[in-house]
Design a protein around this motif. Structure first.
Motif, PDB file in Angstrom:
ATOM      1  N   ALA A  58      -3.628  -3.857  15.666  1.00 53.13           N
ATOM      2  CA  ALA A  58      -4.598  -3.085  14.893  1.00 53.13           C
ATOM      3  C   ALA A  58      -5.412  -4.039  14.030  1.00 53.13           C
ATOM      4  O   ALA A  58      -4.877  -4.972  13.443  1.00 53.13           O
ATOM      5  CB  ALA A  58      -3.888  -2.066  14.013  1.00 53.13           C
ATOM      6  N   LEU A  59      -6.716  -3.810  13.989  1.00 48.91           N
ATOM      7  CA  LEU A  59      -7.595  -4.610  13.146  1.00 48.91           C
ATOM      8  C   LEU A  59      -8.871  -3.826  12.879  1.00 48.91           C
ATOM      9  O   LEU A  59      -9.089  -2.755  13.442  1.00 48.91           O
ATOM     10  CB  LEU A  59      -7.901  -5.958  13.814  1.00 48.91           C
ATOM     11  CG  LEU A  59      -8.356  -5.928  15.272  1.00 48.91           C
ATOM     12  CD1 LEU A  59      -9.852  -6.069  15.351  1.00 48.91           C
ATOM     13  CD2 LEU A  59      -7.677  -7.075  15.995  1.00 48.91           C
ATOM     14  N   SER A  60      -9.678  -4.352  12.006  1.00 54.28           N
ATOM     15  CA  SER A  60     -10.974  -3.718  11.749  1.00 54.28           C
ATOM     16  C   SER A  60     -12.062  -4.761  11.938  1.00 54.28           C
ATOM     17  O   SER A  60     -11.861  -5.954  11.704  1.00 54.28           O
ATOM     18  CB  SER A  60     -11.032  -3.127  10.344  1.00 54.28           C
ATOM     19  OG  SER A  60     -10.981  -4.137   9.383  1.00 54.28           O
ATOM     20  N   TYR A  61     -13.223  -4.283  12.375  1.00 59.45           N
ATOM     21  CA  TYR A  61     -14.357  -5.151  12.626  1.00 59.45           C
ATOM     22  C   TYR A  61     -15.617  -4.368  12.295  1.00 59.45           C
ATOM     23  O   TYR A  61     -15.840  -3.292  12.855  1.00 59.45           O
ATOM     24  CB  TYR A  61     -14.345  -5.609  14.089  1.00 59.45           C
ATOM     25  CG  TYR A  61     -15.467  -6.542  14.459  1.00 59.45           C
ATOM     26  CD1 TYR A  61     -15.460  -7.860  14.006  1.00 59.45           C
ATOM     27  CD2 TYR A  61     -16.520  -6.127  15.251  1.00 59.45           C
ATOM     28  CE1 TYR A  61     -16.476  -8.734  14.336  1.00 59.45           C
ATOM     29  CE2 TYR A  61     -17.540  -6.991  15.591  1.00 59.45           C
ATOM     30  CZ  TYR A  61     -17.524  -8.295  15.128  1.00 59.45           C
ATOM     31  OH  TYR A  61     -18.529  -9.162  15.453  1.00 59.45           O
ATOM     32  N   ASP A  98     -16.307  -2.523   9.738  1.00 58.06           N
ATOM     33  CA  ASP A  98     -15.915  -1.192   9.270  1.00 58.06           C
ATOM     34  C   ASP A  98     -15.511  -0.239  10.378  1.00 58.06           C
ATOM     35  O   ASP A  98     -15.565   0.980  10.217  1.00 58.06           O
ATOM     36  CB  ASP A  98     -17.006  -0.558   8.400  1.00 58.06           C
ATOM     37  CG  ASP A  98     -17.178  -1.285   7.081  1.00 58.06           C
ATOM     38  OD1 ASP A  98     -16.152  -1.791   6.557  1.00 58.06           O
ATOM     39  OD2 ASP A  98     -18.304  -1.359   6.582  1.00 58.06           O
ATOM     40  N   LYS A  99     -15.100  -0.749  11.499  1.00 57.75           N
ATOM     41  CA  LYS A  99     -14.590   0.065  12.612  1.00 57.75           C
ATOM     42  C   LYS A  99     -13.130  -0.299  12.825  1.00 57.75           C
ATOM     43  O   LYS A  99     -12.772  -1.477  12.840  1.00 57.75           O
ATOM     44  CB  LYS A  99     -15.358  -0.199  13.913  1.00 57.75           C
ATOM     45  CG  LYS A  99     -16.834   0.087  13.843  1.00 57.75           C
ATOM     46  CD  LYS A  99     -17.091   1.566  13.823  1.00 57.75           C
ATOM     47  CE  LYS A  99     -18.606   1.796  13.846  1.00 57.75           C
ATOM     48  NZ  LYS A  99     -18.976   3.097  13.450  1.00 57.75           N
ATOM     49  N   ALA A 100     -12.302   0.708  13.015  1.00 54.17           N
ATOM     50  CA  ALA A 100     -10.890   0.476  13.291  1.00 54.17           C
ATOM     51  C   ALA A 100     -10.700   0.276  14.785  1.00 54.17           C
ATOM     52  O   ALA A 100     -11.281   1.000  15.596  1.00 54.17           O
ATOM     53  CB  ALA A 100     -10.061   1.658  12.815  1.00 54.17           C
ATOM     54  N   ILE A 101      -9.906  -0.716  15.137  1.00 51.72           N
ATOM     55  CA  ILE A 101      -9.627  -1.013  16.542  1.00 51.72           C
ATOM     56  C   ILE A 101      -8.112  -1.014  16.714  1.00 51.72           C
ATOM     57  O   ILE A 101      -7.387  -1.656  15.958  1.00 51.72           O
ATOM     58  CB  ILE A 101     -10.191  -2.392  16.938  1.00 51.72           C
ATOM     59  CG1 ILE A 101     -11.705  -2.424  16.708  1.00 51.72           C
ATOM     60  CG2 ILE A 101      -9.842  -2.707  18.380  1.00 51.72           C
ATOM     61  CD1 ILE A 101     -12.300  -3.825  16.784  1.00 51.72           C
ATOM     62  N   LEU A 102      -7.648  -0.277  17.715  1.00 53.77           N
ATOM     63  CA  LEU A 102      -6.229  -0.214  18.021  1.00 53.77           C
ATOM     64  C   LEU A 102      -6.065  -0.510  19.508  1.00 53.77           C
ATOM     65  O   LEU A 102      -6.573   0.223  20.350  1.00 53.77           O
ATOM     66  CB  LEU A 102      -5.662   1.173  17.692  1.00 53.77           C
ATOM     67  CG  LEU A 102      -4.164   1.345  17.848  1.00 53.77           C
ATOM     68  CD1 LEU A 102      -3.430   0.516  16.800  1.00 53.77           C
ATOM     69  CD2 LEU A 102      -3.792   2.811  17.693  1.00 53.77           C
ATOM     70  N   TYR A 107       0.813  -1.217   0.000  1.00 55.24           N
ATOM     71  CA  TYR A 107       0.000   0.000   0.000  1.00 55.24           C
ATOM     72  C   TYR A 107       0.848   1.270   0.000  1.00 55.24           C
ATOM     73  O   TYR A 107       0.320   2.360  -0.121  1.00 55.24           O
ATOM     74  CB  TYR A 107      -0.967  -0.005   1.185  1.00 55.24           C
ATOM     75  CG  TYR A 107      -1.949  -1.132   1.087  1.00 55.24           C
ATOM     76  CD1 TYR A 107      -2.947  -1.130   0.113  1.00 55.24           C
ATOM     77  CD2 TYR A 107      -1.853  -2.240   1.921  1.00 55.24           C
ATOM     78  CE1 TYR A 107      -3.818  -2.187  -0.017  1.00 55.24           C
ATOM     79  CE2 TYR A 107      -2.738  -3.307   1.805  1.00 55.24           C
ATOM     80  CZ  TYR A 107      -3.723  -3.264   0.835  1.00 55.24           C
ATOM     81  OH  TYR A 107      -4.590  -4.319   0.707  1.00 55.24           O
TER      82      TYR A 107
END
Length: 169
Positions: free
Chosen positions: A139-142, A144-148, A37
């Protein structure tokens, strides 16, 4: 017909522009996969990283005493030149005067790991020089929400963060 041409890719990691060259398009693709990316065709590279799937050119190395060793490698340093020998698996040559890194090795896994760790190290140094905060996090997404999730250095490598996502039975 063999060719000595290298495949080039430029990465721009938030202002750190790195010119990556590899011995084949396939190797280049594998090396930059974690950084895909950040591919760009713009920017003036500050650093060049050249990776080749060949035996290290040991016979061309100058005679330099070892500076230190770790369980993983031996480091030789003299002025602007640093040679990191991974006990025959491969070598990284760091030429500070030219801002170049050469990675040599026969095993793809070795080349990928060393390339990945080198890019992370260079980016970390860049962040430090430019006052950019580094954090250790998962870090991940669930949905369409970003989680850190910030945690100690070893946290992301442990099982406990993943326990949060286990379904009750």
């Amino acid at each position: 017909m063999a060719t000595n041409e290298l495949t080039s890719v430029i990465l721009d990691l938030y202002g750190l522009v790195i010119h990556c060259k590899a011995g084949s398009p396939d190797l280049a693709s594998e090396l930059i996969r974690p950084f895909k990316y950040f591919k760009t065709d713009k920017g003036q590279p500050a650093i060049k990283v050249i990776s080749k799937e060949v035996d290290p050119p040991y016979d061309t190395f100058p005679s330099i005493p070892a500076s230190f060793s770790t369980p993983r490698n031996i480091v030789y340093k003299d002025k602007d030149l640093k040679i990191i020998d991974y006990f025959g698996k491969g070598v990284v040559i760091q030429d500070d005067s030219r801002r170049e890194y050469h990675i040599y090795g026969r095993e793809r896994n070795f080349l990928q790991e060393v390339f990945y760790l080198l890019i992370l190290s260079l980016f970390g140094q860049f962040c430090d020089r430019n006052g950019m905060l580094r954090i250790h996090a998962l870090a991940l997404s669930y949905h369409d929400k970003a989680i850190l999730m910030t945690m100690p250095k070893v946290g992301a490598n442990q099982r406990w963060p993943w326990q949060c996502f286990k379904k009750e039975r």
